[in-house]
Design a protein around this motif. Structure first.
Motif, PDB file in Angstrom:
ATOM      1  N   ASP A   1       0.806  -1.212   0.000  1.00  0.00           N
ATOM      2  CA  ASP A   1       0.000   0.000   0.000  1.00  0.00           C
ATOM      3  C   ASP A   1       0.842   1.266   0.000  1.00  0.00           C
ATOM      4  O   ASP A   1       0.301   2.368   0.054  1.00  0.00           O
ATOM      5  CB  ASP A   1      -0.931   0.005   1.209  1.00  0.00           C
TER       6      ASP A   1
ATOM      7  N   ARG B   1       1.955   3.156   7.959  1.00  0.00           N
ATOM      8  CA  ARG B   1       0.579   2.995   7.506  1.00  0.00           C
ATOM      9  C   ARG B   1      -0.292   2.448   8.625  1.00  0.00           C
ATOM     10  O   ARG B   1      -1.429   2.881   8.817  1.00  0.00           O
ATOM     11  CB  ARG B   1       0.531   2.057   6.310  1.00  0.00           C
TER      12      ARG B   1
ATOM     13  N   LEU C   1      -3.779   3.862  10.232  1.00  0.00           N
ATOM     14  CA  LEU C   1      -5.003   3.082  10.366  1.00  0.00           C
ATOM     15  C   LEU C   1      -5.545   3.171  11.784  1.00  0.00           C
ATOM     16  O   LEU C   1      -6.731   3.313  11.998  1.00  0.00           O
ATOM     17  CB  LEU C   1      -4.732   1.620  10.019  1.00  0.00           C
TER      18      LEU C   1
ATOM     19  N   VAL D   1      -7.491   6.298  12.671  1.00  0.00           N
ATOM     20  CA  VAL D   1      -8.842   6.326  12.145  1.00  0.00           C
ATOM     21  C   VAL D   1      -9.715   5.314  12.863  1.00  0.00           C
ATOM     22  O   VAL D   1     -10.888   5.544  13.106  1.00  0.00           O
ATOM     23  CB  VAL D   1      -8.824   6.037  10.629  1.00  0.00           C
ATOM     24  N   ASP D   2      -9.142   4.162  13.223  1.00  0.00           N
ATOM     25  CA  ASP D   2      -9.944   3.093  13.783  1.00  0.00           C
ATOM     26  C   ASP D   2     -10.264   3.295  15.259  1.00  0.00           C
ATOM     27  O   ASP D   2     -11.195   2.690  15.768  1.00  0.00           O
ATOM     28  CB  ASP D   2      -9.219   1.757  13.630  1.00  0.00           C
TER      29      ASP D   2
ATOM     30  N   ASP E   1     -13.737   3.587  16.662  1.00  0.00           N
ATOM     31  CA  ASP E   1     -14.691   2.514  16.420  1.00  0.00           C
ATOM     32  C   ASP E   1     -14.463   1.298  17.286  1.00  0.00           C
ATOM     33  O   ASP E   1     -15.232   0.349  17.240  1.00  0.00           O
ATOM     34  CB  ASP E   1     -14.610   2.116  14.932  1.00  0.00           C
TER      35      ASP E   1
ATOM     36  N   ALA F   1      -3.080  -4.423   9.107  1.00  0.00           N
ATOM     37  CA  ALA F   1      -2.891  -3.697   7.854  1.00  0.00           C
ATOM     38  C   ALA F   1      -3.526  -4.447   6.698  1.00  0.00           C
ATOM     39  O   ALA F   1      -4.016  -3.872   5.760  1.00  0.00           O
ATOM     40  CB  ALA F   1      -1.409  -3.475   7.587  1.00  0.00           C
TER      41      ALA F   1
ATOM     42  N   GLY G   1      -6.030  -6.625   6.862  1.00  0.00           N
ATOM     43  CA  GLY G   1      -7.428  -6.990   6.996  1.00  0.00           C
ATOM     44  C   GLY G   1      -7.622  -8.484   6.865  1.00  0.00           C
ATOM     45  O   GLY G   1      -8.390  -8.991   6.030  1.00  0.00           O
TER      46      GLY G   1
ATOM     47  N   ALA H   1      -8.670 -12.204   7.119  1.00  0.00           N
ATOM     48  CA  ALA H   1      -9.824 -13.036   7.433  1.00  0.00           C
ATOM     49  C   ALA H   1      -9.488 -14.455   7.011  1.00  0.00           C
ATOM     50  O   ALA H   1      -8.530 -14.709   6.279  1.00  0.00           O
ATOM     51  CB  ALA H   1     -11.072 -12.542   6.701  1.00  0.00           C
TER      52      ALA H   1
ATOM     53  N   ARG I   1      -3.199 -12.650   0.913  1.00  0.00           N
ATOM     54  CA  ARG I   1      -3.662 -12.259   2.234  1.00  0.00           C
ATOM     55  C   ARG I   1      -3.116 -13.203   3.297  1.00  0.00           C
ATOM     56  O   ARG I   1      -2.806 -12.798   4.412  1.00  0.00           O
ATOM     57  CB  ARG I   1      -5.192 -12.273   2.270  1.00  0.00           C
TER      58      ARG I   1
ATOM     59  N   VAL J   1      -1.950   9.414   0.128  1.00  0.00           N
ATOM     60  CA  VAL J   1      -2.456   9.720   1.461  1.00  0.00           C
ATOM     61  C   VAL J   1      -1.690  10.892   2.046  1.00  0.00           C
ATOM     62  O   VAL J   1      -2.253  11.787   2.672  1.00  0.00           O
ATOM     63  CB  VAL J   1      -2.346   8.488   2.365  1.00  0.00           C
TER      64      VAL J   1
ATOM     65  N   ALA K   1      -7.170  10.296   6.151  1.00  0.00           N
ATOM     66  CA  ALA K   1      -7.188   9.301   5.085  1.00  0.00           C
ATOM     67  C   ALA K   1      -6.791   7.947   5.640  1.00  0.00           C
ATOM     68  O   ALA K   1      -5.993   7.848   6.561  1.00  0.00           O
ATOM     69  CB  ALA K   1      -6.233   9.699   3.961  1.00  0.00           C
ATOM     70  N   MET K   2      -7.358   6.927   5.080  1.00  0.00           N
ATOM     71  CA  MET K   2      -7.053   5.571   5.502  1.00  0.00           C
ATOM     72  C   MET K   2      -6.966   4.699   4.254  1.00  0.00           C
ATOM     73  O   MET K   2      -7.934   4.559   3.512  1.00  0.00           O
ATOM     74  CB  MET K   2      -8.146   5.048   6.439  1.00  0.00           C
ATOM     75  N   GLN K   3      -5.819   4.141   4.047  1.00  0.00           N
ATOM     76  CA  GLN K   3      -5.666   3.247   2.912  1.00  0.00           C
ATOM     77  C   GLN K   3      -6.208   1.878   3.262  1.00  0.00           C
ATOM     78  O   GLN K   3      -6.238   1.482   4.411  1.00  0.00           O
ATOM     79  CB  GLN K   3      -4.196   3.115   2.526  1.00  0.00           C
ATOM     80  N   HIS K   4      -6.631   1.175   2.260  1.00  0.00           N
ATOM     81  CA  HIS K   4      -6.950  -0.225   2.464  1.00  0.00           C
ATOM     82  C   HIS K   4      -6.297  -1.002   1.348  1.00  0.00           C
ATOM     83  O   HIS K   4      -5.723  -0.442   0.424  1.00  0.00           O
ATOM     84  CB  HIS K   4      -8.452  -0.458   2.534  1.00  0.00           C
ATOM     85  N   SER K   5      -6.395  -2.290   1.442  1.00  0.00           N
ATOM     86  CA  SER K   5      -5.722  -3.125   0.457  1.00  0.00           C
ATOM     87  C   SER K   5      -6.172  -2.723  -0.939  1.00  0.00           C
ATOM     88  O   SER K   5      -7.353  -2.677  -1.240  1.00  0.00           O
ATOM     89  CB  SER K   5      -6.060  -4.591   0.719  1.00  0.00           C
ATOM     90  N   CYS K   6      -5.225  -2.444  -1.771  1.00  0.00           N
ATOM     91  CA  CYS K   6      -5.523  -1.868  -3.072  1.00  0.00           C
ATOM     92  C   CYS K   6      -5.306  -2.918  -4.158  1.00  0.00           C
ATOM     93  O   CYS K   6      -4.215  -3.472  -4.261  1.00  0.00           O
ATOM     94  CB  CYS K   6      -4.598  -0.678  -3.319  1.00  0.00           C
TER      95      CYS K   6
ATOM     96  N   ASP L   1     -16.328   2.184   9.922  1.00  0.00           N
ATOM     97  CA  ASP L   1     -15.225   1.247  10.027  1.00  0.00           C
ATOM     98  C   ASP L   1     -14.826   0.781   8.643  1.00  0.00           C
ATOM     99  O   ASP L   1     -15.599   0.820   7.717  1.00  0.00           O
ATOM    100  CB  ASP L   1     -15.636   0.026  10.854  1.00  0.00           C
TER     101      ASP L   1
ATOM    102  N   PHE M   1     -12.197  -1.998   8.555  1.00  0.00           N
ATOM    103  CA  PHE M   1     -11.727  -3.357   8.736  1.00  0.00           C
ATOM    104  C   PHE M   1     -12.389  -3.969   9.963  1.00  0.00           C
ATOM    105  O   PHE M   1     -12.652  -3.287  10.943  1.00  0.00           O
ATOM    106  CB  PHE M   1     -10.211  -3.383   8.942  1.00  0.00           C
TER     107      PHE M   1
ATOM    108  N   SER N   1     -15.189  -7.955   6.974  1.00  0.00           N
ATOM    109  CA  SER N   1     -13.798  -8.380   6.953  1.00  0.00           C
ATOM    110  C   SER N   1     -13.288  -8.460   5.528  1.00  0.00           C
ATOM    111  O   SER N   1     -12.206  -8.930   5.268  1.00  0.00           O
ATOM    112  CB  SER N   1     -13.651  -9.749   7.624  1.00  0.00           C
TER     113      SER N   1
ATOM    114  N   THR O   1     -12.298  -6.577   2.006  1.00  0.00           N
ATOM    115  CA  THR O   1     -11.985  -5.280   1.425  1.00  0.00           C
ATOM    116  C   THR O   1     -12.837  -5.024   0.196  1.00  0.00           C
ATOM    117  O   THR O   1     -12.687  -4.009  -0.460  1.00  0.00           O
ATOM    118  CB  THR O   1     -10.511  -5.194   1.039  1.00  0.00           C
TER     119      THR O   1
END
Lengths: 173, 496
Positions: free
Chosen positions: A31, A78, A82, A85-86, A89, A104, A106, A108, A115, B61, B296-301, B362, B364, B400, B402
């Motif tokens: 990322d 990174r 995260l 921001v998290d 929540d 980072a 995510g 599952a 992943r 970001v 800003a929050m990145q997620h898996s791209c 949220d 993740f 869970s 993306t």
């Protein structure tokens, strides 16, 4: 090739390693901008070039070790973002999750191979990326990781076992 | 071959395939290292840009987080959409005795005739707008734009040049579609005579025929309240004299770009993007969007393997970033939100009023104690996952995957609903929506998954998946571990 002693020599010295450096940046910090990671690594290499020891590895393995270090920093940076921001929540009575690579990525249980790899330990991830995704030999991987080939083999073995666990029976492709 | 060997083989093959598509080294300017003025300083290592070496790049970001809100990026985007509310006559542009102006008036195609007078049916909507120097609109599918010249000596003629069109794949084309597109392009080729009668504009090219347009009445507003309650999906980017749709910038084999804006009642903005989520405090007064406190929050791209498609996507991202950071103007007209005269969003998913104030909840979901709802959801759709808790406290459903990005949550009694948007082309067909908090492994809840609004559905509410399982049942996975369930007809699914 010996370490460079001037800027021109440095450019020539690192150029053959740019592609594997970029690939490792993409694997370890997917990322982050690989240009940024590689650039940071080159700056660090420029600062440390006099420390390069040809007896301990090739220029590429030396540069890859620096990329691994810079990519780790990029990934942690990174994760810090995260968490900022998290935080709002998180359930009130639940401790914030550890800043693991899992966060980072995510993670599952039904994740695909990439992943699942992200769920490995940092050392296991590095070994898997270097050996399988960059195509380095076990010896070269050991040079980057600063460990013996036997350690690389055991790390890879443990990584594969963990991947099988994470992917369940889905290890057939 | 044992399981370890199979995993070794799988990794070996995956690595080889990955190397095959990752053959581009990073963009760094090594040559600059040897430049005399730089000597042995560190700064020479800079990425190569179109204009040569420049300062080190920052990630997107970082750019968002930068306190300095520059307008350089937006300034590079030529504005071609004029203020539709201004009459052309005020700017000295051609107008008629009836008060209608050729320029700065939105026109909708209503009729066509060949050069011999034979009528051609209008089977798909098409539009045009003239500004002082530019013509833009649609040709029933693609966006078109070009330059225009109206000479004072020939005020009833408009010379069209450099007409450009996007190249979107136009699916579901009715009979007569190709003829309509061809006729539009034929008439708008070269010098065109124009006349306005009442609300009707007629364009005549003697060698090709005529196009008849009617003034599209406007419902334009800059009331900030009109922004709230929708998921605004980016539909069009206009740059210079060429318009392009996001979908046509990235190739069909790449993940579809999906960028949406959510304006919340609490004065915040949520932007969901293919690779990151941005939240910000917003002021929409004075017809300007002012973003502050940007997070800003990145997620898996998802990786775009094709370098050309990736470059196009990055350019598109840069335009969006630049426009939104530049305190752009905005207005809503005809169900479309236009930002900075460059970004055109369509109202895709209408969120309930009770939800619109919550903002992003949220991205993740971490931890165990989750259960899974599976459904097939098209990219861009707004998905509502509702968990009605029967035994424990309320916790908004999370995801869970993306493939989904959370938009907002709402609570009604014991039911908590989180609204998501499907954002990834490759994985959006299977959704793992996790409900409950990590410590709620024994929580019993009823989960519904509903597609509220898909991009191609034309709106409305459609139930995508409502499946039932009795208490204590096994599927979709043992309690505390994610699993999968196949959607089936019936009532809601009950999880423990």
């Amino acid at each position: 090739m010996s370490a460079p002693h001037d800027a021109t020599g440095f450019a020539d010295w690192v150029r053959p390693s740019l592609l594997p450096m970029t690939r490792l940046a993409r694997r370890l910090a997917p990322d982050a901008d690989p240009d940024d990671v590689v650039q940071d690594a080159l700056v660090r290499a420029w600062q440390k070039w006099h420390q390069y020891d040809a007896d301990r590895g090739t220029p590429t393995t030396w540069l890859l070790a620096i990329v691994a270090d810079r990519a780790r920093d990029a990934r942690r940076e990174r994760i810090r973002r995260l968490r900022v921001v998290d935080d709002h929540d998180a359930p009130p009575d639940t401790p914030a999750p550890d800043p693991s690579p899992d966060l980072a990525a995510g993670i599952a249980a039904d994740l695909d191979l990439d992943r699942a790899i992200a769920a490995l330990t940092e050392r296991q991830q590095l070994a898997v990326h270097l050996h399988y995704f960059l195509g380095l030999t076990v010896d070269e991987t050991g040079a980057v990781m600063d460990c013996a080939p036997g350690t690389v083999k055991s790390t890879l073995h443990d990584a594969r076992a963990r991947l099988r666990e994470l992917l369940g029976g889905d290890d057939e492709l | 071959m044992n399981s370890d060997e199979r995993m070794h083989e799988r990794l070996t093959r995956a690595g080889a395939r990955w190397r095959d598509v990752n053959t581009t080294p990073a963009h760094v300017d090594l040559e600059a290292m040897s430049s005399p003025e730089h000597g042995e300083y560190l700064v020479p290592i800079t990425p190569l840009g179109a204009d040569g070496p420049r300062r080190p790049r920052r990630s997107r970001v970082q750019m968002w987080l930068a306190a300095a809100v520059g307008v350089a990026a937006a300034a590079s985007v030529a504005i071609v959409v004029a203020n539709l509310g201004d009459g052309g006559s005020k700017r000295g542009q051609p107008a008629t005795e009836t008060g209608q102006s050729l320029t700065n008036t939105p026109w909708t195609l209503t009729g066509m005739n060949r050069a011999d007078g034979t009528p051609l049916p209008v089977v798909a909507p098409a539009s045009l707008t003239f500004t002082k120097d530019v013509i833009k609109g649609t040709d029933a599918c693609n966006s078109i734009s070009g330059k225009i010249t109206i000479r004072a000596s020939e005020p009833s003629e408009v010379a069209v040049s450099d007409l450009a069109s996007t190249e979107m794949a136009c699916v579901g084309r009715p009979d007569g579609f190709d003829a309509e597109v061809s006729h539009i392009h034929a008439v708008l080729d070269g010098t065109v005579q124009w006349s306005i009668t009442g609300d009707e504009l007629t364009l005549t090219n003697p060698g090709a025929g005529t196009l008849v347009y009617r003034h599209a009445r406007q419902t334009r507003t800059t009331d900030p309240a009109a922004l709230v309650g929708h998921a605004w999906q980016l539909a069009l980017i206009t740059q210079g004299t060429t318009s392009a749709s996001p979908g046509s910038v990235a190739s069909a084999t790449s993940p579809t770009a999906s960028i949406s804006l959510i304006f919340n009642k609490n004065g915040t903005l949520s932007l969901t993007h293919r690779c990151y989520v941005v939240s910000a405090t917003l002021s929409a007064a004075d017809a300007k969007l002012r973003l502050t406190d940007v997070r800003a929050m990145q997620h898996s791209c998802p990786e775009i393997a094709d370098p050309t498609a990736r470059a196009a996507q990055e350019r598109e991202d840069a335009v969006v970033d630049g426009v939104l950071r530049s305190t752009p103007s905005w207005f809503i007209d005809g169900g479309q939100l236009t930002v900075g005269d460059t970004l055109v969003f369509k109202a895709a998913g209408t969120l309930p009023a009770s939800c619109a104030g919550d903002g992003v909840t949220d991205q993740f979901a971490i931890g165990d104690g989750s259960t899974t709802v599976i459904g097939t959801v098209p990219v861009g759709a707004v998905v509502a996952v509702t968990a009605e808790f029967l035994t424990r406290e309320l916790t908004p459903p999370k995801t869970s995957s993306t493939a989904l990005t959370a938009l907002c949550s709402t609570t009604a009694g014991k039911a908590v609903t989180t609204y998501f948007r499907a954002i990834h082309a490759g994985t959006a067909d299977v959704i793992s929506a996790t409900a409950g908090c990590p410590s709620c492994t024994q929580t019993t809840f009823v989960a519904h998954l509903t597609v509220l609004d898909a991009p191609d559905s034309g709106g409305g509410v459609a139930t995508a998946s409502e499946v039932t399982q009795g208490p204590g049942g096994a599927s979709p996975g043992s309690p505390g571990s994610p699993g999968a369930a196949s959607p089936s007809a019936g009532g809601p699914i009950l999880y423990k």
